[in-house]
Scaffold this motif. Sequence first.
Motif, short mmCIF file in Angstrom:
data_model
loop_
_atom_site.label_atom_id
_atom_site.label_comp_id
_atom_site.label_asym_id
_atom_site.label_seq_id
_atom_site.Cartn_x
_atom_site.Cartn_y
_atom_site.Cartn_z
N SER A 2 -17.23 108.55 -33.93
CA SER A 2 -16.84 107.34 -34.65
C SER A 2 -17.59 106.15 -34.07
CB SER A 2 -15.34 107.14 -34.58
OG SER A 2 -14.94 107.00 -33.23
N PHE A 3 -17.85 105.18 -34.92
CA PHE A 3 -18.63 104.00 -34.57
C PHE A 3 -17.89 102.76 -35.03
CE2 PHE A 3 -22.33 101.24 -36.18
CZ PHE A 3 -22.51 100.59 -34.96
N ALA A 4 -17.61 101.85 -34.11
CA ALA A 4 -17.01 100.56 -34.43
C ALA A 4 -17.94 99.49 -33.88
CB ALA A 4 -15.62 100.44 -33.82
N ALA A 5 -17.87 98.30 -34.44
CA ALA A 5 -18.81 97.25 -34.03
C ALA A 5 -18.10 95.92 -33.83
CB ALA A 5 -19.91 97.11 -35.07
N ALA A 38 -25.58 94.69 -41.67
CA ALA A 38 -26.29 95.51 -40.69
C ALA A 38 -25.38 96.59 -40.11
CB ALA A 38 -26.85 94.63 -39.57
N LEU A 39 -24.08 96.37 -40.16
CA LEU A 39 -23.11 97.29 -39.57
C LEU A 39 -22.39 98.12 -40.62
CD1 LEU A 39 -21.85 94.68 -36.99
CD2 LEU A 39 -23.22 96.75 -36.50
N VAL A 40 -23.04 98.36 -41.72
CA VAL A 40 -22.42 99.10 -42.82
C VAL A 40 -21.99 100.51 -42.40
CG1 VAL A 40 -24.58 100.01 -43.80
CG2 VAL A 40 -22.62 99.57 -45.29
N ASP A 41 -22.63 101.09 -41.40
CA ASP A 41 -22.27 102.43 -40.94
C ASP A 41 -21.05 102.44 -40.03
OD1 ASP A 41 -24.44 103.51 -42.33
OD2 ASP A 41 -25.76 103.42 -40.59
N ALA A 42 -20.60 101.27 -39.59
CA ALA A 42 -19.44 101.20 -38.69
C ALA A 42 -18.15 101.49 -39.47
CB ALA A 42 -19.36 99.83 -38.03
N ASP A 43 -17.27 102.23 -38.82
CA ASP A 43 -15.96 102.51 -39.42
C ASP A 43 -15.08 101.27 -39.43
OD1 ASP A 43 -16.55 105.33 -39.63
OD2 ASP A 43 -16.21 105.45 -37.47
N VAL A 93 -24.21 87.21 -34.10
CA VAL A 93 -24.22 86.80 -35.50
C VAL A 93 -25.54 86.14 -35.89
CG1 VAL A 93 -23.25 84.47 -35.26
CG2 VAL A 93 -22.72 85.84 -37.29
N ASP A 94 -26.30 85.67 -34.91
CA ASP A 94 -27.52 84.91 -35.23
C ASP A 94 -28.79 85.76 -35.28
OD1 ASP A 94 -27.85 85.38 -32.53
OD2 ASP A 94 -28.11 83.28 -31.98
N MET A 95 -28.64 87.05 -35.59
CA MET A 95 -29.79 87.96 -35.69
C MET A 95 -29.86 88.55 -37.10
SD MET A 95 -29.73 89.78 -31.95
CE MET A 95 -31.38 90.47 -32.16
N PRO A 96 -30.22 87.74 -38.11
CA PRO A 96 -30.14 88.19 -39.50
C PRO A 96 -31.16 89.25 -39.91
CG PRO A 96 -31.18 86.04 -39.40
CD PRO A 96 -30.68 86.35 -38.01
N ARG A 97 -32.13 89.56 -39.07
CA ARG A 97 -33.12 90.58 -39.42
C ARG A 97 -32.72 91.98 -38.94
NH1 ARG A 97 -35.87 87.75 -43.15
NH2 ARG A 97 -37.32 86.25 -42.28
N VAL A 98 -31.61 92.09 -38.23
CA VAL A 98 -31.10 93.40 -37.84
C VAL A 98 -30.53 94.06 -39.09
CG1 VAL A 98 -29.32 94.58 -36.48
CG2 VAL A 98 -30.67 92.74 -35.45
N THR A 99 -30.78 95.35 -39.22
CA THR A 99 -30.38 96.10 -40.41
C THR A 99 -29.61 97.36 -40.02
OG1 THR A 99 -32.34 97.51 -40.44
CG2 THR A 99 -32.52 95.34 -41.55
N PRO A 100 -29.06 98.07 -41.00
CA PRO A 100 -28.45 99.37 -40.68
C PRO A 100 -29.46 100.31 -40.00
CG PRO A 100 -27.79 98.69 -42.87
CD PRO A 100 -28.84 97.71 -42.42
N TRP A 101 -30.72 100.25 -40.41
CA TRP A 101 -31.75 101.08 -39.81
C TRP A 101 -31.88 100.77 -38.32
CZ3 TRP A 101 -34.18 105.32 -39.50
CH2 TRP A 101 -35.40 105.43 -38.83
N THR A 102 -31.74 99.52 -37.93
CA THR A 102 -31.78 99.13 -36.52
C THR A 102 -30.71 99.90 -35.75
OG1 THR A 102 -32.43 96.88 -37.18
CG2 THR A 102 -31.71 97.20 -34.90
N PHE A 103 -29.49 99.89 -36.26
CA PHE A 103 -28.40 100.56 -35.55
C PHE A 103 -28.55 102.08 -35.57
CE2 PHE A 103 -26.54 96.43 -35.27
CZ PHE A 103 -25.91 96.49 -34.03
N GLY A 129 -26.97 96.15 -29.82
CA GLY A 129 -27.02 97.44 -29.15
C GLY A 129 -25.79 98.28 -29.41
N VAL A 130 -25.82 99.47 -28.80
CA VAL A 130 -24.69 100.39 -28.88
C VAL A 130 -24.37 100.89 -27.48
CG1 VAL A 130 -25.11 101.13 -31.26
CG2 VAL A 130 -26.16 102.40 -29.38
#
Length: 182
Positions: A2-5, A38-43, A93-103, A129-130
Amino acid sequence: MSFAAIVLAGGRAVRMDGADKASVEHQGRTLLEHAVEALVDADEVVVVGDAVPTTRPVTFCRESPRHGGPVAALLTGYDALRSRPTTVGVLAVDMPRVTPWTFRRLHEAAAGRDGAFLADADGRRQLAGVLLADRLDDVRPDHEGQHGMAFRRLLDGLDLADVAPEGDEGRDVDTWADLRDL
């Protein structure tokens, strides 16, 4: 797994005249909306900062006292999670170029390690990061030690992978000029 953010959105934004970065718009959407996307994969996503409308359900909370820095914000958000994840994502919150692919790349790089973070060419880790939740528990300082603690100090002693940003994903918005230049 499981992944939470946790989205860190409660800073002072001194170089932006105290603006609430979460509600600042970039390309027609708030910086918070970019982070949540960017965190769409997070539960589950917890935002440590003032409430700003989002299209996806998130939990809002604040560290006490306010403006305790990224370590206090991360741990406050971690404590606000409804269920214990295997991995915890952290994103300023100030990193708008991070995407789901990043995570997804960060998760891949973290395999067999304690976590992974975006890091610039000089090895400076970004607030993207994770971490394995168990390892975060292991290095967690007491409540008084969280406030004002440097993020790199929290991460000392952890086996982390440094992941080079692709394109502009490592850029953050510290000033109005940074926002304009994006």
